[in-house]
Design an enzyme around this catalytic site. Structure first.
Site, mmCIF file in Angstrom:
data_model
loop_
_atom_site.group_PDB
_atom_site.id
_atom_site.type_symbol
_atom_site.label_atom_id
_atom_site.label_comp_id
_atom_site.label_asym_id
_atom_site.label_seq_id
_atom_site.Cartn_x
_atom_site.Cartn_y
_atom_site.Cartn_z
ATOM 1 N N GLN A 102 44.107 39.964 36.977
ATOM 2 C CA GLN A 102 43.908 39.405 35.643
ATOM 3 C C GLN A 102 44.544 38.023 35.549
ATOM 4 O O GLN A 102 45.718 37.835 35.904
ATOM 5 C CB GLN A 102 44.501 40.322 34.573
ATOM 6 C CG GLN A 102 43.759 41.640 34.448
ATOM 7 C CD GLN A 102 43.928 42.263 33.089
ATOM 8 O OE1 GLN A 102 44.853 41.939 32.349
ATOM 9 N NE2 GLN A 102 43.038 43.165 32.740
ATOM 10 N N ARG B 294 46.315 49.270 35.232
ATOM 11 C CA ARG B 294 46.687 49.034 33.840
ATOM 12 C C ARG B 294 47.760 50.032 33.398
ATOM 13 O O ARG B 294 48.695 49.670 32.676
ATOM 14 C CB ARG B 294 45.450 49.104 32.957
ATOM 15 C CG ARG B 294 44.482 47.957 33.234
ATOM 16 C CD ARG B 294 43.354 47.902 32.239
ATOM 17 N NE ARG B 294 42.308 48.875 32.498
ATOM 18 C CZ ARG B 294 41.320 48.704 33.363
ATOM 19 N NH1 ARG B 294 41.263 47.603 34.077
ATOM 20 N NH2 ARG B 294 40.399 49.620 33.531
ATOM 21 N N ASP C 26 40.934 52.732 40.389
ATOM 22 C CA ASP C 26 42.149 51.979 40.670
ATOM 23 C C ASP C 26 42.437 50.921 39.614
ATOM 24 O O ASP C 26 43.600 50.618 39.322
ATOM 25 C CB ASP C 26 42.042 51.313 42.050
ATOM 26 C CG ASP C 26 42.442 52.263 43.172
ATOM 27 O OD1 ASP C 26 42.683 53.457 42.887
ATOM 28 O OD2 ASP C 26 42.490 51.824 44.338
ATOM 29 N N GLY C 27 41.385 50.345 39.013
ATOM 30 C CA GLY C 27 41.611 49.358 37.960
ATOM 31 C C GLY C 27 42.315 49.968 36.767
ATOM 32 O O GLY C 27 43.239 49.375 36.197
ATOM 33 N N ARG D 208 35.919 22.496 44.739
ATOM 34 C CA ARG D 208 37.180 21.897 45.173
ATOM 35 C C ARG D 208 38.200 22.985 45.473
ATOM 36 O O ARG D 208 38.514 23.811 44.616
ATOM 37 C CB ARG D 208 37.722 20.971 44.089
ATOM 38 C CG ARG D 208 38.969 20.211 44.525
ATOM 39 C CD ARG D 208 39.399 19.215 43.471
ATOM 40 N NE ARG D 208 40.516 18.393 43.935
ATOM 41 C CZ ARG D 208 41.088 17.452 43.215
ATOM 42 N NH1 ARG D 208 40.647 17.208 41.985
ATOM 43 N NH2 ARG D 208 42.095 16.751 43.696
ATOM 44 N N ALA E 12 39.836 31.961 52.905
ATOM 45 C CA ALA E 12 38.957 30.855 53.327
ATOM 46 C C ALA E 12 39.721 29.541 53.477
ATOM 47 O O ALA E 12 39.353 28.535 52.871
ATOM 48 C CB ALA E 12 37.791 30.700 52.344
#
EC number: 2.7.1.23
Length: 357
Positions: A275, A73, A68-69, A186, A240
């Site tokens: 990316q 592209r 899939d990557g 942070r 999260a």
């Protein structure tokens, strides 16, 4: 249909991808079709999608050989050139690729003879309060794969710019746009707006907007819903979050989602289809919305998305349900559908499904 030129995007680290690429080049030579390798991992500075397809001779079919990557592209290039994209499957858990490497020649024959379906996939694009820039010291740390990362998106000069609407960026995403924290200790604080109205201010590791296609990628891993790739909409998912409301929200395709970095937040990274493409400072914002253009993905037959979901996610049945024995088949059945169901998109039964020889 006529194919004049093929652009190849190959996962060079996999021997089977390299072998399949040889088969594609041989097929092109036999049919007098131009063929160019597009090395999106080339050493030196990465190029924009426009520069890469121009250097490849403006292919009208992009073939990706990998998972899939690699498909993502290739999709970036296909969307830029309004070309078809065919994904050859060499991945493990992906949902985007179409045919196994052993059937690549048969797939190219099907494209040439018009025995295909063209599936239109929704894409995302961006406006931003400012140009996206990546600090130079980050580029050395965040090299991706064999070569440097993609350049920051250019501004689309043909679009009207205004203080209220920001600048239109020349970029598309098939899976997702992610705003995420830069410092591990942070979280990023972001105001999230749907269709111009404030939904909530979040403190989270990341906030993402996905297409239905991208709902099975990062959004899924973050607890978001699985959405049919045939659907239309924008899927917002917090990652999260430090708040009670941690649910995804699915917006209509004409309801843009804006993310504004709050004044007391740390800086935030903007990633597009995985990316890094820029960094935002407090006060900056991005607006994510459905792109006017679409991705044209080659399909050789009906896509069994839900069968692939069961297989790729290794779904198992509830132990209590096993007491009922094997699940009986339910649509499609061996007889034609009645009139009130004839308009539905149902895959053929498994034994009738076309398979590449």
């Amino acid at each position: 249909m006529t194919v004049n030129r093929v652009g190849l995007v190959v996962h060079g680290g996999r021997a089977e991808a390299v072998a399949a690429a040889r088969a594609v080049r041989a097929w092109c030579a036999e049919h007098a079709v131009g063929c160019s390798d597009i090395d999106v991992w080339q050493e030196g500075a990465r190029h924009s999608a426009r520069e890469e397809v121009d250097s490849a001779g403006d292919p009208d079919l992009i073939v990706t050989l990998g998972g899939d990557g690699t498909f993502l592209r290739g999709a970036r290039l296909a969307a830029e050139n309004d070309a078809l994209v065919l994904g050859v499957d060499l991945g493990r858990v992906g949902f985007l690729t179409e045919v196994p490497a052993t059937a690549v020649r048969e797939a190219l024959d099907a494209v040439r003879e018009g025995r295909i379906d063209v599936e239109s996939r929704m894409l995302l694009t961006l406006r931003a309060s400012c140009r996206l820039e990546v600090p130079t010291q980050m580029e050395a740390l965040l090299r991706y794969g064999r070569g440097p990362m993609l350049p920051p998106p250019r501004v689309r000069t043909e679009c009207v710019a205004g203080n209220d609407w920001g600048v239109a960026l020349n970029v598309t995403a098939l899976n997702d746009v992610v705003l995420e924290k830069l410092a591990r200790d942070r979280q990023v604080s972001v105001g999230v707006y749907l269709a111009g109205r404030l939904l909530a201010c979040y403190s989270a590791d990341a906030l993402l907007v996905a297409t239905p296609t991208g709902s099975t990628a990062y959004s899924f891993a973050a607890g978001g819903p699985v959405v049919s790739p045939r659907a239309e909409g924008l899927v917002f998912t917090p990652v999260a979050p430090h708040m009670v409301f941690n649910r995804s929200v699915v917006a209509a395709p004409d309801e843009p989602i804006a993310l504004r970095v709050l004044q007391r937040s740390g800086r935030a990274a903007v990633s597009i289809d995985g990316q890094l493409r820029g960094v935002l400072s407090p006060g900056d914002w991005i607006g994510v919305y459905a792109a006017p253009r679409r991705l044209k993905a080659v399909r050789l037959g009906p896509t069994d998305f839900y069968g692939r979901l069961r297989e790729r996610m290794n779904l198992t049945d509830a132990p209590a349900a096993l007491a009922d024995g094997d699940a009986a088949p339910l649509w499609p059945v061996s007889t034609p559908p009645p009139d009130d169901l004839a308009h539905l998109a149902l895959p053929p039964t498994p034994h009738d499904a076309p398979r590449p020889s």
